[in-house]
Design an enzyme around this catalytic site. Structure first.
Site, PDB file in Angstrom:
ATOM      1  N   ASN A 277       0.895  -1.146   0.000  1.00  0.00           N
ATOM      2  CA  ASN A 277       0.000   0.000   0.000  1.00  0.00           C
ATOM      3  C   ASN A 277       0.936   1.199   0.000  1.00  0.00           C
ATOM      4  OD1 ASN A 277      -1.333   2.242   1.749  1.00  0.00           O
ATOM      5  ND2 ASN A 277      -3.062   0.996   1.075  1.00  0.00           N
ATOM      6  N   SER A 278       0.924   1.981  -1.073  1.00  0.00           N
ATOM      7  CA  SER A 278       1.884   3.078  -1.236  1.00  0.00           C
ATOM      8  C   SER A 278       1.721   4.153  -0.175  1.00  0.00           C
ATOM      9  CB  SER A 278       1.723   3.718  -2.612  1.00  0.00           C
ATOM     10  OG  SER A 278       2.037   2.809  -3.629  1.00  0.00           O
TER      11      SER A 278
END
Length: 190
Positions: free
Chosen positions: A43-44
């Site tokens: 998840n950036s």
């Protein structure tokens, strides 16, 4: 902050990152750091997501393709940006991740957005093209021409290529590519 930045900030604030993270890292959702979500995916970090979405500049009513949907967080943010008059198709090649992302999104009443597993061996979804906006959240070694071909005239694609964010605009006379400042790291585009 410009208009696109304000819209992205509002959409991100309305889409709690913690809701899209694995339980063991939800308490760290406010950190500006990427988190593993399983299967080698991440998840950036929020600042990267914000930068990409500002460059993409999705508008109400747009049809958006989100390649590398992962946890579904960016798909949900994009859904808020395009509103119920638009649509967002999130594609995630890992079936387990796609299923979890779809479940997480179902609790947020964003019925105009979905997360699916793409057809085997196909980049994007040429059968549902053209798209107004395409976001790629995985690192390519070269510009993914198969995705550029899925942009409508007037459309825009944002993708990390060899550590840089490329912005691709399809115009009536062809394709125009520019490079955003900064360097980025992503999982590889497969």
């Amino acid at each position: 902050m410009n208009r696109a930045g304000r819209r992205v900030s509002v959409a991100m604030n309305a889409t709690p990152r913690a809701d899209y993270l694995p339980p063991d890292v939800r308490h760290r959702a406010a950190e500006d750091a990427p988190f593993p979500i399983g299967h080698g995916a991440t998840n950036s970090q929020p600042s990267t997501v914000a930068a990409m979405l500002q460059l993409l500049d999705p508008r109400p009513g747009d049809r958006v393709l989100d390649v590398g949907a992962g946890s579904g967080w960016t798909t949900a943010i994009l859904a808020r940006l395009v509103g119920s008059g638009g649509s967002v198709l999130g594609l995630e090649i890992v079936p387990d991740l796609a299923e979890v992302a779809a479940e997480r999104m179902s609790g947020h009443d964003l019925t105009w957005a979905t997360v699916e597993v793409p057809a085997a061996g196909v980049l994007g979804d040429p059968d549902r093209a053209p798209f107004d906006r395409i976001l790629v959240s995985a690192m390519a070694q070269e510009l993914p021409e198969a995705l550029v071909a899925q942009l409508r005239v007037g459309g825009r694609l944002v993708a990390p290529v060899q550590g840089r964010l490329l912005v691709v605009d399809r115009t009536p006379s062809g394709v125009r590519t520019s490079q955003a400042p900064g360097y980025y790291r992503f999982v590889p585009l497969r």
